[in-house]
Design a protein around this motif. Structure first.
Motif: not given
Length: 298
Positions: A290-294
């Protein structure tokens, strides 16, 4: 006023599997109906959107033998049947988001159900199902192409017009999506960008094809680059790694298991071959990050 009324927000998670990157969307808790091909393209655009090789949709299963369904859209907005690296990110997303506590999970894709298992070290193991060699099911039209037998594999001479007219000897296999695999002496100098688009759109592949370039290092290790249909060259391709190993084993070049080194990282592929004319499933193991959420608007 109309443009404001038609805008809606989407929550997303950016993930990658060995550098093959994805936008993952929860289609169970938010409405993803009516999204157009052009909108998928904009989300995947690396300068004007979030940026991704593929977009993955998590949905409720439509069949009783599956826990979830997932759909895949390439960067060009077209829906495709299968994505190996995406399947690993799928199971990591489902577990991390608390959508399920099951491990392993059974997940419905276009033509089959995959079994996905998360390991304690963060690696994810996927039963990718058996490879498909029947031309009508790939689909592949071999009429008029020169061919030759190499151990158990039939290779076909595919005419390539870029950059100079020549034939590439390819093995053809489907891992739920079509692959044309060729062996090269040096992966670094392989003409992936120059030839990939020509191979992808060759009319012998009615649904287009993923073009794989494999350099054999030893009987248990290869390097691989893949020009994916609808996305171009990616840092890794899970189904491409499976197809390359299957083709290499059938050509008598490889022994299972095989470490596949891609531009984005390593994958482990195991295949038991064919017994009594029945192909064994291909098992793929690799990372899911997982890299990032947005949140974004469309």
């Amino acid at each position: 006023m109309n443009s404001v009324q038609s805008t809606r927000k989407l929550r997303f998670t950016k993930m990658h599997g060995a550098g093959n990157d994805f936008i993952v969307l929860n289609g169970i808790d938010q409405d993803l109906s009516g999204v157009t091909r052009e909108q998928w393209q904009k989300l995947a655009h690396r300068q004007l959107g979030i940026g991704a090789d593929q977009i993955l949709l998590v949905e409720k299963a439509t069949r009783p033998d599956a826990d979830f369904r997932y759909r895949i859209f390439n960067a060009d907005g077209g829906e495709v049947e299968q994505c190996g690296n995406g399947s690993r990110c799928f199971v990591r997303f489902v577990l991390d988001q608390g959508l399920s506590t099951k491990n392993p999970l059974r997940v419905e894709v276009a033509h089959t159900v995959l079994t996905l298992k998360s390991h304690e070290d963060g690696q994810v193991e996927v039963d990718m199902g058996a490879p498909i060699f029947e031309h009508s099911k790939i689909p592949f039209i071999a009429d008029g192409l020169a061919s030759k037998q190499e151990f158990h594999e039939v290779l076909y001479a595919l005419p390539i017009e870029t950059p100079a007219t020549h034939d590439s000897w390819i093995g053809v296999v489907s891992m739920g999506n079509p692959h044309a695999v060729q062996v090269v002496g040096d992966i670094e100098s392989a003409m992936v960008q120059e030839e990939g688009k020509s191979i992808e759109k060759n009319p012998v592949f009615p649904n287009r094809v993923n073009a794989g370039y494999m350099q054999v290092l030893n009987r248990n290790a290869i390097k691989l680059r893949v020009f994916e249909r609808g996305a171009g060259e990616t840092l890794a391709c899970g189904t491409g790694a499976c197809a390359a190993v299957v083709s290499g084993i059938r050509r008598g070049m490889l022994d299972s298991p095989v470490t596949v080194s891609t531009l984005g990282g390593d994958l482990q592929i195991a295949w038991g071959g064919i017994t009594n004319e029945v192909a064994h499933p291909v098992i793929m193991t690799g990372p899911a990050i997982t890299v990032f959420e947005g949140e974004t608007s469309i």
